[in-house]
Design an enzyme around this catalytic site. Structure first.
Site, mmCIF file in Angstrom:
data_model
loop_
_atom_site.group_PDB
_atom_site.id
_atom_site.type_symbol
_atom_site.label_atom_id
_atom_site.label_comp_id
_atom_site.label_asym_id
_atom_site.label_seq_id
_atom_site.Cartn_x
_atom_site.Cartn_y
_atom_site.Cartn_z
ATOM 1 C CB ALA A 58 -0.874 -0.111 1.553
ATOM 2 C CG PHE A 59 4.509 3.375 2.072
ATOM 3 C CD1 PHE A 59 4.653 3.979 3.108
ATOM 4 C CD2 PHE A 59 6.218 4.021 1.576
ATOM 5 C CE1 PHE A 59 4.576 5.720 3.363
ATOM 6 C CE2 PHE A 59 6.318 5.021 1.820
ATOM 7 C CZ PHE A 59 6.156 5.639 2.516
ATOM 8 C CB VAL A 83 -3.076 -1.242 6.106
ATOM 9 C CG1 VAL A 83 -1.396 -1.134 6.847
ATOM 10 C CG2 VAL A 83 -2.392 -0.732 4.338
ATOM 11 C CB THR A 88 4.542 -3.197 15.279
ATOM 12 O OG1 THR A 88 4.160 -3.301 14.130
ATOM 13 C CG2 THR A 88 4.385 -3.831 16.454
ATOM 14 C CG HIS A 90 4.548 -1.566 9.777
ATOM 15 N ND1 HIS A 90 3.739 -2.324 8.556
ATOM 16 C CD2 HIS A 90 5.072 -0.871 8.851
ATOM 17 C CE1 HIS A 90 3.754 -2.381 7.575
ATOM 18 N NE2 HIS A 90 5.116 -1.893 7.211
#
Length: 158
Positions: A58-59, A83, A88, A90
């Protein structure tokens, strides 16, 4: 679950736009469902000239979408990803980065780039939003992109 609002049920563009879809390879069971939903929605409206590209995650979607939008080959780009929150931070960084990146790419290119990235707390939430039904978020991303193209065509012709 959010309330389903039907999207552009009768919208048909002439000529049909050439489209690109960029799909994250993370959570492929889910992103594949989103892709199928987007393709199905467009095909139902006579939009069949669609190129599909894979993205690592996705980034990376904003950069790839911006490059496709700048190419001049596509009237719209649909970004699809998923996502799912883990243990975490992230999830927050990737979700925010992808969201802002897609918005910036869309504004910089003035080409509709649809945000079809699920950001869910659980896998079951993501599966529910990527099933083969009217509430598939890939369908909604395709509709948003095509509605934006329709709007831009109308104001360009005035």
């Amino acid at each position: 679950m959010s309330k389903h609002i039907p999207v552009a049920p009768d919208l048909r563009l002439s000529p049909a736009p050439k489209m690109a879809i960029v799909v994250s390879r993370f959570n492929t069971e889910i992103t594949g469902g989103l892709k199928n939903g987007a393709l199905e929605w467009m095909e139902e409206r006579g939009i069949t000239d669609v190129d599909v590209y894979d993205a690592p995650g996705a980034f990376e979607l904003p950069l790839l979408a911006q490059k496709l939008a700048k190419s001049g080959k596509y009237e719209g780009v649909i970004c699809l990803g998923c996502v799912i929150k883990g243990d975490t931070a992230h999830f927050e960084f990737i979700s925010l980065g992808a969201t802002i990146g897609i918005m910036q790419a869309q504004l910089a290119t003035e080409v509709p780039i649809a945000f079809g990235i699920l950001t869910t707390y659980t896998e079951s939430q993501a599966i529910a939003r990527s099933r083969e039904d009217a509430e598939n978020k890939g369908r909604e991303a395709a509709a948003a992109c095509i509605e934006s193209i329709d709007f831009l065509r109308k104001i360009s012709n005035n």
